[in-house]
Design an enzyme around this catalytic site. Structure first.
Site: not given
Ligand code: COI
Length: 331
Positions: A154-155, A174, A206, A211, A233-234, A258, A263
């Protein structure tokens, strides 16, 4: 029916109260996160709604189950911090919010990409010094570039739509091909092909074991010189040390992050001054004009926060009442 909601922030409270009033269901809002010191507060409730980045440990999940709480609804997408074994052994049903607002994430990713290309960070810093000259801060146009999207869920799809609006050429990778995107012929067969062809690479995968550090020295080595990297993403998708090396060598021309692999405990904290941020590697990134770091705020919009709270509460009710929900996560 009574639900307990952990880790509720002030900005979530109005949406929680509104939902509770509309549905006539009691929701106890707790500011603390769900851990060994707070789990006892869940006694007597039918379900728990949660969001946190710290782990949902086996000990905590065992305790929840011992109170008869088998319905756990996350207010976010990622389930990487949930102890899967404990979920299975306790037969706890878990839901997430898979699409609270794909636009929220995609819009930040592209905003930061545009800021990198137009070098706004450098202009902001020059202007703050009274330097209003153009050169040498010349920009690039997205219209002339190929954007490589890793993971076209989706993103990723929203990012594709927005980048198409700017006139960019899109390629995607993908394992699951979206039929519409397939028709458009955007897919490449391998990540290596994407690395070789893309001027911008944005990851939306994800945080699975496979990954982890997907973007490492080897991957950067296969990319075009001067590539731009976007990660909303992560954090663990990128090997930060490898990224720093690629920035130093010029292989990577700019990065918008981001998320960051270390983090947790750092983002969403006020350290009072730049020097007090307790992470030298992060500070190294933050000091660079061509790196834009935001503290995991892509999700942080009014629409997304409202959806996270209310969709999670709806899912929790479904789990409690029917034992199932469309957003149930398989472990
Ligand atoms: C998630 O929805 O998994 C995110 O990365 C956002 C979260 C920091 C609220």
């Amino acid at each position: 029916m009574k639900i307990i909601a952990y880790g509720i922030r002030d900005d979530e409270m109005p949406y929680l109260k509104q939902w509770s009033k509309d549905k006539g269901i009691e929701v106890k809002a707790v500011a603390e996160l769900l851990d060994e010191s707070t789990v006892d507060q869940a006694k007597g409730y039918d379900g728990a709604v949660v969001y946190q980045q710290k782990p949902y440990t086996g000990a905590v999940l065992d305790k929840l189950a011992s109170f008869g709480i088998k319905s756990l609804s996350l207010r976010n997408v990622g389930v990487d911090n949930v102890d899967a074994d404990a979920i299975k052994r306790n037969d706890i049903k878990v839901t997430n919010v898979p699409a609270y607002s794909p636009s929220a994430i995609a819009e930040l990713a592209v905003t930061q990409l545009m800021r990198l290309l137009r070098r706004t960070n450098t202009f902001d810093r020059k202007i703050a010094q009274g330097d209003l000259r153009w050169a040498p801060t010349i920009a690039k146009e997205l219209d002339q570039m190929t954007v490589g999207v890793i993971a076209t869920g989706r993103i990723g799809r929203k990012v594709i739509d927005i980048c198409r609006g700017f006139g960019a050429k899109i390629i995607g990778y993908d394992v699951y091909h979206n039929p519409e995107l397939e028709k458009d012929g955007i897919y490449v067969d391998t990540l290596d092909e994407l690395y070789a062809k893309a001027d911008v690479i944005t990851v939306h995968s994800p945080a699975t074991k496979e990954n982890e550090h997907m973007l490492n020295d080897a991957a950067f080595g296969k990319m075009k010189d001067g590539v731009f990297i976007i990660n909303a993403a992560r954090g663990i998708l990128i090997d930060t040390d490898a990224l720093i090396r690629a920035l130093d060598s010029g292989k990577v021309a700019g990065a918008a992050l981001d998320v960051y692999e270390d983090e947790v405990g750092i983002f969403n904290t006020d350290f009072g001054s730049f020097d007090a941020i307790p992470d030298e590697r992060l500070k190294n990134l933050l000091k660079r004009d061509n790196v834009l770091v935001t503290p995991h705020v892509a999700f942080y919009t009014e629409t997304a926060v409202k959806n996270m709270v209310q969709f999670a509460l709806n899912s929790n009710v479904n789990l409690i009442e029917k034992g199932s929900d469309d957003s149930q996560v398989k472990f």
